[in-house]
Design a protein around this motif. Sequence first.
Motif, PDB file in Angstrom:
ATOM      1  N   THR A  40      34.691  11.325  38.928  1.00 53.06           N
ATOM      2  CA  THR A  40      34.673  12.934  38.742  1.00 53.06           C
ATOM      3  C   THR A  40      35.898  13.475  37.980  1.00 53.06           C
ATOM      4  OG1 THR A  40      33.698  12.980  40.957  1.00 53.06           O
ATOM      5  CG2 THR A  40      34.534  15.051  39.916  1.00 53.06           C
ATOM      6  N   GLN A  41      35.872  14.128  37.193  1.00 51.32           N
ATOM      7  CA  GLN A  41      36.753  14.782  36.210  1.00 51.32           C
ATOM      8  C   GLN A  41      37.891  15.512  36.883  1.00 51.32           C
ATOM      9  OE1 GLN A  41      34.642  17.174  32.972  1.00 51.32           O
ATOM     10  NE2 GLN A  41      36.510  16.812  31.866  1.00 51.32           N
ATOM     11  N   GLY A  42      39.197  15.320  36.771  1.00 50.69           N
ATOM     12  CA  GLY A  42      40.198  15.851  37.569  1.00 50.69           C
ATOM     13  C   GLY A  42      41.314  14.894  37.819  1.00 50.69           C
ATOM     14  N   PRO A  43      42.114  15.289  39.019  1.00 47.88           N
ATOM     15  CA  PRO A  43      43.513  14.335  39.051  1.00 47.88           C
ATOM     16  C   PRO A  43      42.997  12.757  39.588  1.00 47.88           C
ATOM     17  CG  PRO A  43      43.230  16.655  40.265  1.00 47.88           C
ATOM     18  CD  PRO A  43      42.103  16.383  39.532  1.00 47.88           C
ATOM     19  N   VAL A  44      41.809  12.929  40.122  1.00 47.82           N
ATOM     20  CA  VAL A  44      41.375  11.286  40.415  1.00 47.82           C
ATOM     21  C   VAL A  44      41.321  10.454  39.258  1.00 47.82           C
ATOM     22  CG1 VAL A  44      38.844  11.637  40.388  1.00 47.82           C
ATOM     23  CG2 VAL A  44      39.747  10.176  42.113  1.00 47.82           C
ATOM     24  N   VAL A  45      41.121  11.116  38.097  1.00 46.89           N
ATOM     25  CA  VAL A  45      41.098  10.312  36.884  1.00 46.89           C
ATOM     26  C   VAL A  45      42.254   9.662  36.685  1.00 46.89           C
ATOM     27  CG1 VAL A  45      40.391  10.088  34.464  1.00 46.89           C
ATOM     28  CG2 VAL A  45      38.989  11.427  36.002  1.00 46.89           C
ATOM     29  N   ALA A  46      43.458  10.498  36.632  1.00 46.94           N
ATOM     30  CA  ALA A  46      44.740  10.131  36.527  1.00 46.94           C
ATOM     31  C   ALA A  46      45.104   9.190  37.289  1.00 46.94           C
ATOM     32  CB  ALA A  46      45.752  11.155  36.378  1.00 46.94           C
ATOM     33  N   LYS A  47      44.971   9.432  38.587  1.00 44.62           N
ATOM     34  CA  LYS A  47      45.138   8.360  39.787  1.00 44.62           C
ATOM     35  C   LYS A  47      44.644   7.106  39.490  1.00 44.62           C
ATOM     36  CE  LYS A  47      46.329  11.985  43.127  1.00 44.62           C
ATOM     37  NZ  LYS A  47      45.820  12.436  44.531  1.00 44.62           N
ATOM     38  N   VAL A  71      39.181  -2.805  36.891  1.00 44.93           N
ATOM     39  CA  VAL A  71      38.587  -1.718  36.672  1.00 44.93           C
ATOM     40  C   VAL A  71      37.722  -1.222  37.959  1.00 44.93           C
ATOM     41  CG1 VAL A  71      37.085   0.056  35.277  1.00 44.93           C
ATOM     42  CG2 VAL A  71      38.886  -1.516  34.203  1.00 44.93           C
ATOM     43  N   ALA A  72      36.839  -2.264  38.385  1.00 43.86           N
ATOM     44  CA  ALA A  72      35.669  -2.389  39.192  1.00 43.86           C
ATOM     45  C   ALA A  72      36.220  -2.064  40.484  1.00 43.86           C
ATOM     46  CB  ALA A  72      34.868  -3.438  39.077  1.00 43.86           C
ATOM     47  N   THR A  73      37.447  -2.651  40.850  1.00 49.44           N
ATOM     48  CA  THR A  73      38.233  -2.422  42.015  1.00 49.44           C
ATOM     49  C   THR A  73      38.711  -1.129  42.047  1.00 49.44           C
ATOM     50  OG1 THR A  73      38.667  -4.891  42.061  1.00 49.44           O
ATOM     51  CG2 THR A  73      40.050  -3.497  43.518  1.00 49.44           C
ATOM     52  N   ALA A  74      39.250  -0.765  41.140  1.00 47.63           N
ATOM     53  CA  ALA A  74      39.968   0.626  41.243  1.00 47.63           C
ATOM     54  C   ALA A  74      38.975   1.708  41.398  1.00 47.63           C
ATOM     55  CB  ALA A  74      40.789   0.938  40.097  1.00 47.63           C
ATOM     56  N   ILE A  75      37.651   1.595  40.692  1.00 51.35           N
ATOM     57  CA  ILE A  75      36.644   2.714  40.896  1.00 51.35           C
ATOM     58  C   ILE A  75      35.656   2.547  42.139  1.00 51.35           C
ATOM     59  CG2 ILE A  75      36.828   3.192  38.475  1.00 51.35           C
ATOM     60  CD1 ILE A  75      34.297   2.056  38.039  1.00 51.35           C
ATOM     61  N   GLY A  76      36.002   1.465  43.004  1.00 56.30           N
ATOM     62  CA  GLY A  76      35.221   1.093  44.165  1.00 56.30           C
ATOM     63  C   GLY A  76      33.866   0.565  43.858  1.00 56.30           C
TER      64      GLY A  76
END
Length: 77
Positions: A40-47, A71-76
């Motif tokens: 989702t767009q927003g601060p979660v992208v930067a984190k 990447v897959a691990t980071a985005i769950g």
Amino acid sequence: ESAVDRLLLAGRPQDAAAVRDWAVPKLPITGGQLIKRGITQGPVVAKTLQAIERTWVAEGFPRGDTFETIVATAIGS
């Protein structure tokens, strides 16, 4: 440049030569690409980008399947 200068000042010319022409790796994913993958767009992208980058650096700047796993691990997924 400052790393080279510091190594030269420390009397380590071989180390300075080794890093002089080193190209700084560029993170092979962008925030826009994460959004396309469902973040989702927003601060979660930067984190998420920061988490990916930390792991990517710690693992020695991998590409290919290893990077995709990071990447897959980071985005769950």
